[in-house]
Enzyme design. Sequence first.
Site, PDB file in Angstrom:
ATOM      1  N   PHE A   1       0.863  -1.187   0.000  1.00 43.64           N
ATOM      2  CA  PHE A   1       0.000   0.000   0.000  1.00 43.64           C
ATOM      3  C   PHE A   1       0.894   1.229   0.000  1.00 43.64           C
ATOM      4  O   PHE A   1       1.736   1.404   0.874  1.00 43.64           O
ATOM      5  CB  PHE A   1      -0.929   0.028   1.226  1.00 43.64           C
TER       6      PHE A   1
ATOM      7  N   ASP B   1       9.342   2.483   1.266  1.00 42.09           N
ATOM      8  CA  ASP B   1       8.222   3.262   1.785  1.00 42.09           C
ATOM      9  C   ASP B   1       8.174   3.012   3.287  1.00 42.09           C
ATOM     10  O   ASP B   1       7.740   1.964   3.746  1.00 42.09           O
ATOM     11  CB  ASP B   1       6.919   2.800   1.105  1.00 42.09           C
TER      12      ASP B   1
ATOM     13  N   LYS C   1       3.423   9.236   8.477  1.00 41.93           N
ATOM     14  CA  LYS C   1       2.545   9.022   9.637  1.00 41.93           C
ATOM     15  C   LYS C   1       3.056   9.542  10.987  1.00 41.93           C
ATOM     16  O   LYS C   1       2.481  10.436  11.567  1.00 41.93           O
ATOM     17  CB  LYS C   1       2.242   7.539   9.750  1.00 41.93           C
TER      18      LYS C   1
HETATM   19  C1  LIG Z   1       3.108   2.196   3.778  1.00 44.44           C
HETATM   20  C2  LIG Z   1       2.189   3.330   3.462  1.00 44.44           C
HETATM   21  N1  LIG Z   1       2.490   4.148   2.439  1.00 44.44           N
HETATM   22  C3  LIG Z   1       1.708   5.189   2.125  1.00 44.44           C
HETATM   23  C4  LIG Z   1       0.545   5.452   2.824  1.00 44.44           C
HETATM   24  C5  LIG Z   1      -0.316   6.614   2.454  1.00 44.44           C
HETATM   25  O1  LIG Z   1      -0.176   7.633   3.396  1.00 44.44           O
HETATM   26  P1  LIG Z   1      -1.237   8.834   3.453  1.00 44.44           P
HETATM   27  O2  LIG Z   1      -2.535   8.244   3.869  1.00 44.44           O
HETATM   28  O3  LIG Z   1      -0.650   9.785   4.456  1.00 44.44           O
HETATM   29  O4  LIG Z   1      -1.289   9.427   2.088  1.00 44.44           O
HETATM   30  C6  LIG Z   1       0.203   4.621   3.905  1.00 44.44           C
HETATM   31  C7  LIG Z   1      -1.039   4.853   4.653  1.00 44.44           C
HETATM   32  O5  LIG Z   1      -1.570   3.990   5.308  1.00 44.44           O
HETATM   33  C8  LIG Z   1       1.032   3.528   4.227  1.00 44.44           C
HETATM   34  O6  LIG Z   1       0.749   2.701   5.241  1.00 44.44           O
END
Ligand SMILES: Cc1ncc(COP(=O)(O)O)c(C=O)c1O
Length: 380
Positions: free
Chosen positions: A125, A210, A239
């Site tokens: 994700f 990520d 986050k």
């Molecule tokens: C691993 C990862 N990357 C990207 C995101 C996306 O982040 P945002 O919701 O701040 O755009 C998330 C959100 O859960 C995530 O867990």
Amino acid sequence: MSNFLMNTYKRNDITFVRGDGCYLYDTNGKPYLDCLAGIAVVASGHGNAFIAQAIADQSQKLTHVSNLFSNEPQLALAEKLVQTCGFGKVFFANSGAEANECAIKLVRKHFSPKKYKIICALGSFHGRTMASLAATGQPAKWEGFAPLLGGFVHAAFNDLTDFASKIDDQTAAIMVEPILGEFGVIPASDSFLHGLRELCDRHNLALIFDEVQTGIGRTGAWWAFQGYGVEPDIFTSAKGLANGLPIGACIAKDSFASSLTPGSHGSTFGGGAVICRAALANLDYLETNKLVAGADDKGDYFRSQLVTLPQVKEVRGRGLMIGCVLANPVAAKINELALASGLIINNTSDDVLRLVPPLIISYEQMDSAVATLNNILSEV
Ligand SMILES: Cc1ncc(COP(=O)(O)O)c(C=O)c1O
């Protein structure tokens, strides 16, 4: 519930009005032990007075000047982030998805026009914007949004052979989460991440991690890749960075970072003075209170207790990023009953409960969460 909001979330019918440390209080004053932390966000706890003071001070001093000028908290935060990993330069965005957009644009620009493809993991994700959605390896999330941005290829997580087989002359990068968060807290194996590094070196590809969910101490190191001993070329954070205020960051080694030049990328609000001051206070708080190393010990303890619970088949994750795999597909029900009992967790699928509490959680609070789950799991 509101008639004025778009229906994009499966929301519980609870409105929170106040938070204090690891507790949230609803409109009736009922306390909830928060083992979700706004989904791995509120690392330093709710209503943190130290961070609140920094925000209040900065908002009276200076809020916004645009990125045509510098502001002091942004300069200090960039320097601090570079200190946590020991390399690179920073671009500030406003969310995890936006931080990933920067990483994606950066590798495209770096290898343009020859190479542009990025290999991502199935089950990953990376966000909901069009590029981060195309990177996300979950076809269900793509439904209705075709045509997706091209150039993303997906391979099986933890399967080095599959990743290697997807590399061609147009491949620019490999992008993975060190631990799949939204897909059930599935850690990469050591050999997988080390193998990806080797593949990237051999084929001249950028390795992107990520760390939006895994970063900022959650796994017991500032960055999960430090626990694995594998350094990426580019990584992203969001986050936990400002303890609940919107921020994203993309950090890249100098050789990649230099591919973005004035006019090639930007953000009106990215790197704003108040957000950066909040993030600085948050990092300071985590450091002063030794909460990063603490996440490792606390996570070991929490997992050792959770694994003894009835119906728990496996407990996985690192630090305070924990997935409890249940023997039966009752995770949604357990989640619902936990909430009714004043415990906030969530379920990432029918059989996985996720616990990503504030890093300030105490041993007594972990025991209390385990006792609540024990009662529920014994009965369902
Ligand atoms: C691993 C990862 N990357 C990207 C995101 C996306 O982040 P945002 O919701 O701040 O755009 C998330 C959100 O859960 C995530 O867990």
